[in-house]
Design a protein around this motif. Structure first.
Motif, PDB file in Angstrom:
ATOM      1  N   GLY A 440       0.807  -1.213   0.000  1.00 23.17           N
ATOM      2  CA  GLY A 440       0.000   0.000   0.000  1.00 23.17           C
ATOM      3  C   GLY A 440       0.842   1.266   0.000  1.00 23.17           C
ATOM      4  O   GLY A 440       0.294   2.372   0.004  1.00 23.17           O
ATOM      5  N   THR A 470       1.013   6.681  -1.176  1.00 24.26           N
ATOM      6  CA  THR A 470       0.237   5.465  -0.943  1.00 24.26           C
ATOM      7  C   THR A 470      -0.569   5.091  -2.182  1.00 24.26           C
ATOM      8  O   THR A 470      -0.744   5.890  -3.104  1.00 24.26           O
ATOM      9  CB  THR A 470      -0.728   5.639   0.234  1.00 24.26           C
ATOM     10  OG1 THR A 470      -1.658   6.682  -0.076  1.00 24.26           O
ATOM     11  CG2 THR A 470       0.026   5.968   1.516  1.00 24.26           C
ATOM     12  N   THR A 472      -4.247   2.440  -3.156  1.00 24.53           N
ATOM     13  CA  THR A 472      -5.308   1.535  -2.676  1.00 24.53           C
ATOM     14  C   THR A 472      -5.973   0.863  -3.858  1.00 24.53           C
ATOM     15  O   THR A 472      -5.989   1.396  -4.970  1.00 24.53           O
ATOM     16  CB  THR A 472      -6.367   2.293  -1.858  1.00 24.53           C
ATOM     17  OG1 THR A 472      -6.926   3.335  -2.665  1.00 24.53           O
ATOM     18  CG2 THR A 472      -5.769   2.891  -0.594  1.00 24.53           C
TER      19      THR A 472
END
Length: 476
Positions: A440, A470, A472
Motif C-alpha cells: 500500500g 500510498t 489503494t
C-alpha cells in the motif's frame, strides 16, 4: 719529614677506604660483570612492521669457558630486572627472526608504535655477556582478550527497559601509541557470520543496551524467550606508516535470552506534511521492525511532528532538543534539513517537494532525503498485466485531488501493475515500495517493484496518491 708523610697516610687511608665502600654500595651486585663478548648486531631498522616477520635476525658471540648452552635474553631495562628469552643455542650463534624479536620485546613491556631502547645479552649459567642496546619501534602482535562477558555467562534482556544497559563488553589490550579502533561483533555459536554491534576508539569497553543487543541477536535468527549461545569477538585496528594492522580476539561464548520487540507506529501530521493539521487523517508510515519510512510531500519551512495514533493524545514524537516538551522528546539525531520548532514540532528547511522519511527506532534517528522523483506529476498512467505491459498505451488515470489519481478497471488473478508519469518507461515511475508486493506504499524510480493483486476478474478502483506516497485497490 718522614713523620709528616706517615701522618698524611694515616689521614688519607680512611678516606680511600670510605670511597671504595661507597663505590661497592652503588654497584648492582645482582647484575654480574660481563665475562664474554656479544657482538653488536642490531636489527638495522628503527621501525619494525609485520611484513618483516620472517626476516632473519642473527646474533653471534665469543664462547664462554665451560658453557654448553646459551640463552639470549631481551629486556627493556639495562639491569635486566625483567627479561624474556629470545632463543637458546648450543653454539655461539642464534638464528631467529624479526617477528620473534618483536614478540620478545612486547613480552617485557615495550609498547608498540613507540620508539624505545631495548637491551640484549647472552647468559650461560651464572656468566653473562656484555649487553647491546638499540632503539626500535615494535608493532602489536598479541590480540585483545575479552574479560566480560565470561564464558557461559547468561544475559536475559529486559523488554521493559529497552534503553537500559544490558551488559558491558570489556577487554584488555596494549597501551597503543596511536589511535586504535575496536569493533565488537557477535555470531551464532560456531558460525563465521559475525555482525557488528558497535565500535569504539581508544576505549576497552562497549555498553550493550537491551534494545541494541536484542536487535542484534534477533538478526541472527535466534528464538525469542530462549537462552541461545552466542559468540563475541573484538577486533583491534591500528594504522601507522606501515599500513593498517588488525588483531582479533579469541571468541567468548555466552548465553542471551532475547525478547519479542514491541516496535511502535509513527503517524505524520502538520502544516508541512501532505495531511495538514488533521490528526484523524495523520499518515501512518510503513514499518518493518525498527524501520519506519514513507515517500511523501514536505513543504519548505513547514512544521510537523509524529503521533503514536490518529489522535493528538496520548503519544507525540518530536526532536530531543532543549525547549521541547519533555513528553515529546524522542529523536536523538536528525538530518540537517530538520530543526526544532517551538516546544512541540520540527521544521523542514529544504525545498518543497517529495522526500523519503526514514525513522530508525534502534538509534532513534530520523532522516529526510530527496526522492528520485522530487516533483508531483502532471499526469499519471496505469501500466501492467491488465493492459499487456505496454507503456506506449498506458491507461490515463483521472486526477481527483492534488497528486491523487484513480481509475476503475477489471483485475484478474496474479495481476501486476505500476504507475507512470508519461506513456513510456523513460521518466517518472512508481510501484510497490522496495520490492514487489501489496504494502500500500509507493516507491519511486529505483526503489520499487510491481504491485501484486488477485482480483478474480472483478471491478476495482485503483487510487494512486503520489503526494501522500500510498495506493489503494477497492472493490466496486
Amino acid at each position: 719529614m718522614k713523620n709528616i708523610f706517615k701522618t698524611l697516610m694515616v689521614l688519607c687511608l680512611p678516606l680511600i677506604l670510605l670511597t671504595a665502600c661507597r663505590n661497592d654500595a652503588d654497584r648492582d651486585w645482582a647484575s654480574p660483570e660481563a665475562s664474554f663478548t656479544l657482538h653488536n648486531t642490531v636489527p638495522g631498522v628503527s621501525v619494525l612492521y609485520p611484513s618483516m616477520d620472517n626476516n632473519p635476525y642473527i646474533l653471534t658471540w665469543e664462547p664462554s669457558t665451560g658453557a654448553s648452552t646459551y640463552s639470549v635474553v631481551v629486556s627493556a631495562t639495562e639491569d635486566f630486572a625483567k627479561k624474556s628469552v629470545l632463543g637458546t643455542s648450543d653454539k655461539t650463534t642464534l638464528r631467529t627472526t624479526i617477528g620473534e624479536l618483536n614478540t620478545a620485546m612486547l613480552q617485557v613491556g615495550v609498547k608498540p608504535y613507540s620508539l624505545q631502547t631495548v637491551y640484549i645479552r647472552v647468559e650461560t649459567g651464572s656468566a653473562v655477556s656484555n649487553a647491546i642496546a638499540f632503539s626500535v619501534t615494535p608493532y602489536p602482535s598479541a590480540v585483545p582478550v575479552i574479560t566480560k562477558p565470561t564464558a557461559g555467562e547468561s544475559v536475559v534482556l529486559d523488554a521493559a527497559s529497552p534503553l537500559a544497559t544490558a551488559t558491558v563488553v570489556t577487554w584488555t589490550d596494549y597501551a597503543y601509541g596511536v589511535n586504535v579502533s575496536y569493533n565488537v561483533e557477535i555470531a551464532k555459536k560456531g558460525s563465521t557470520d559475525f555482525v557488528s554491534t558497535g565500535t569504539v576508539t581508544d576505549l576497552k569497553e562497549l555498553a550493550w543496551t537491551n534494545f541494541a543487543l536484542n536487535n542484534a541477536v534477533i538478526g541472527l535468527n535466534l528464538p525469542v524467550g530462549v537462552a541461545s549461545e552466542v559468540d563475541v569477538r573484538v577486533t583491534a585496528s591500528t594504522t601507522s606508516t606501515g599500513g593498517t594492522i588488525t588483531k582479533t580476539s579469541e571468541v567468548v561464548t555466552f548465553k542471551v535470552t532475547p525478547f519479542q520487540p514491541a516496535f511502535v507506529d509513527f503517524y505524520i501530521v502538520g502544516g508541512g506534511s501532505a495531511v495538514g493539521w488533521n490528526a484523524s487523517a495523520a499518515q501512518k508510515l510503513n514499518r518493518n521492525n525498527e524501520i519506519s519510512e514513507i515517500y511523501t510531500y514536505l513543504e519548505s519551512n513547514g512544521s510537523f511532528r509524529f503521533l503514536g495514533q490518529q489522535d493528538w493524545s496520548p503519544i507525540n514524537y518530536s526532536l530531543n532538543a532543549p525547549g521541547m516538551n519533555e513528553g515529546y522528546k524522542y529523536f536523538n539525531t536528525w538530518s540537517a534539513n530538520l530543526e526544532p520548532d517551538g516546544s512541540e514540532n520540527m521544521k523542514f528547511t529544504g525545498n518543497s517537494g517529495m522526500y523519503k522519511i526514514t525513522i530508525d527506532q534502534n538509534s532513534r534517528d530520523i532522516k529526510v532525503t530527496p526522492s528520485s522523483v522530487p516533483t508531483l506529476p502532471t499526469n499519471v498512467y496505469l501500466v501492467g498485466s491488465i493492459q499487456g505491459w505496454n507503456a506506449g498505451a498506458a491507461i490515463p488515470m483521472t486526477q481527483v485531488g492534488d497528486g491523487v489519481y484513480e481509475h476503475v478497471i477489471a483485475i484478474g488473478d496474479d495481476a501486476a501493475f505500476k504507475f507512470l508519469g508519461q506513456q513510456d518507461w523513460s521518466g517518472q515511475e512508481w510501484g510497490n515500495m522496495h520490492t514487489a508486493g501489496t504494502s500500500g506504499y509507493l516507491g519511486p524510480n529505483g526503489d520499487n517493484g510491481d504491485i501484486k493483486f488477485n482480483g478474480g476478474g472483478n471491478m476495482y478502483k485503483i487510487t494512486a496518491n503520489i503526494k501522500l506516497g500510498t495506493y489503494t485497490v477497492t472493490p466496486q
